[in-house]
Design an enzyme around this catalytic site. Sequence first.
Site, PDB file in Angstrom:
ATOM      1  N   ASN A  32       5.386  54.699  35.325  1.00  0.00           N
ATOM      2  CA  ASN A  32       5.856  53.645  36.220  1.00  0.00           C
ATOM      3  C   ASN A  32       6.104  54.276  37.584  1.00  0.00           C
ATOM      4  O   ASN A  32       7.101  54.984  37.787  1.00  0.00           O
ATOM      5  CB  ASN A  32       7.136  53.019  35.670  1.00  0.00           C
ATOM      6  CG  ASN A  32       7.686  51.929  36.578  1.00  0.00           C
ATOM      7  OD1 ASN A  32       7.162  51.673  37.664  1.00  0.00           O
ATOM      8  ND2 ASN A  32       8.750  51.276  36.151  1.00  0.00           N
ATOM      9  N   VAL A  33       5.215  54.032  38.521  1.00  0.00           N
ATOM     10  CA  VAL A  33       5.287  54.730  39.808  1.00  0.00           C
ATOM     11  C   VAL A  33       6.462  54.282  40.656  1.00  0.00           C
ATOM     12  O   VAL A  33       6.772  54.927  41.667  1.00  0.00           O
ATOM     13  CB  VAL A  33       3.974  54.564  40.611  1.00  0.00           C
ATOM     14  CG1 VAL A  33       2.790  55.135  39.860  1.00  0.00           C
ATOM     15  CG2 VAL A  33       3.736  53.108  41.018  1.00  0.00           C
ATOM     16  N   ALA A  75       2.516  45.962  53.335  1.00  0.00           N
ATOM     17  CA  ALA A  75       2.599  47.160  52.507  1.00  0.00           C
ATOM     18  C   ALA A  75       1.356  48.016  52.637  1.00  0.00           C
ATOM     19  O   ALA A  75       1.438  49.250  52.691  1.00  0.00           O
ATOM     20  CB  ALA A  75       2.824  46.773  51.048  1.00  0.00           C
ATOM     21  N   TYR A  91       1.963  41.959  51.066  1.00  0.00           N
ATOM     22  CA  TYR A  91       0.801  42.772  50.710  1.00  0.00           C
ATOM     23  C   TYR A  91       0.135  43.334  51.960  1.00  0.00           C
ATOM     24  O   TYR A  91      -0.173  44.536  52.025  1.00  0.00           O
ATOM     25  CB  TYR A  91      -0.190  41.929  49.909  1.00  0.00           C
ATOM     26  CG  TYR A  91      -1.397  42.702  49.435  1.00  0.00           C
ATOM     27  CD1 TYR A  91      -1.292  43.644  48.429  1.00  0.00           C
ATOM     28  CD2 TYR A  91      -2.654  42.478  49.999  1.00  0.00           C
ATOM     29  CE1 TYR A  91      -2.395  44.364  47.998  1.00  0.00           C
ATOM     30  CE2 TYR A  91      -3.765  43.181  49.567  1.00  0.00           C
ATOM     31  CZ  TYR A  91      -3.635  44.125  48.576  1.00  0.00           C
ATOM     32  OH  TYR A  91      -4.732  44.831  48.150  1.00  0.00           O
ATOM     33  N   ALA A  92      -0.077  42.479  52.964  1.00  0.00           N
ATOM     34  CA  ALA A  92      -0.681  42.958  54.208  1.00  0.00           C
ATOM     35  C   ALA A  92       0.187  44.035  54.842  1.00  0.00           C
ATOM     36  O   ALA A  92      -0.304  45.079  55.297  1.00  0.00           O
ATOM     37  CB  ALA A  92      -0.873  41.790  55.174  1.00  0.00           C
TER      38      ALA A  92
END
Length: 257
Positions: free
Chosen positions: A65-66, A164, A161-162
């Site tokens: 789990n990163v 990140a 998302y964009a």
Amino acid sequence: MDIYFEGRTVLVTGAARGIGRGIVEGFASRGAKVYATDILEAELAELKASSRVARGGEIAVRRLNVTDPDDVSTCIRDMEAESGGFDVLVHVAGGVRGQARKPVEQVTPHEWDDIYDVNVRGAFLVARAVVPGMKARRSGKIVMISSGAGLGISLTGIQAYASAKAGQLGLMQQLGYELGPFGINVNAIAPGFLRTSPDYERQWASYGPEGQKAMIESIPLRRLGEPQDIAHAVLFLASDYASWITGQVLPVSGGPN
């Protein structure tokens, strides 16, 4: 040009499906020992059972789990003790975490953090864990799988998302500058749209036949990408042929659009 990785050890996060799986198979078929990590344990087991290896390549799978710093530290310490350390890290873990487009005023802090955690925090935590070993050997390759969304507008419409993916590129560039004196190259790939997960299949379906046709026609090479397209670019950046490339992002998207 014969790119191979015999005698080298590679860590791939987000390895269970899609782009990550293609990258694992690319390294393992060229002689690397690959640690394929993900939280999707059943899919990892299937990957190990069905993937082709060659030139002495090998695939080992681990649950990782990163977003959990303790899990990252413990798991990577154990893998390094077993393998002697990593020559290459490819951070693939990321994505939209099952989210869909909505107006910014409706986005919750939890939804924002969930995407940031896996895409940016995960990249930071895993890089932080493998860098000491690479520094000690004064050699290493780190490749982050970002997105075309990090270079402009995201087709997902998801603000986190964009943001990140752009943040991931900033991290990559800073690490490239910081780690260059230690012989460590840090680069990123920015893929175009691929149908590589249930989230992206839902996105593809939402366009309908006309929208799908329009998307393909907007790509100069007139096709969607496949995991192998991204894997081939990663293999180059992880190879000795890219020894004088660092802090760079390579779009792999079928051409400018």
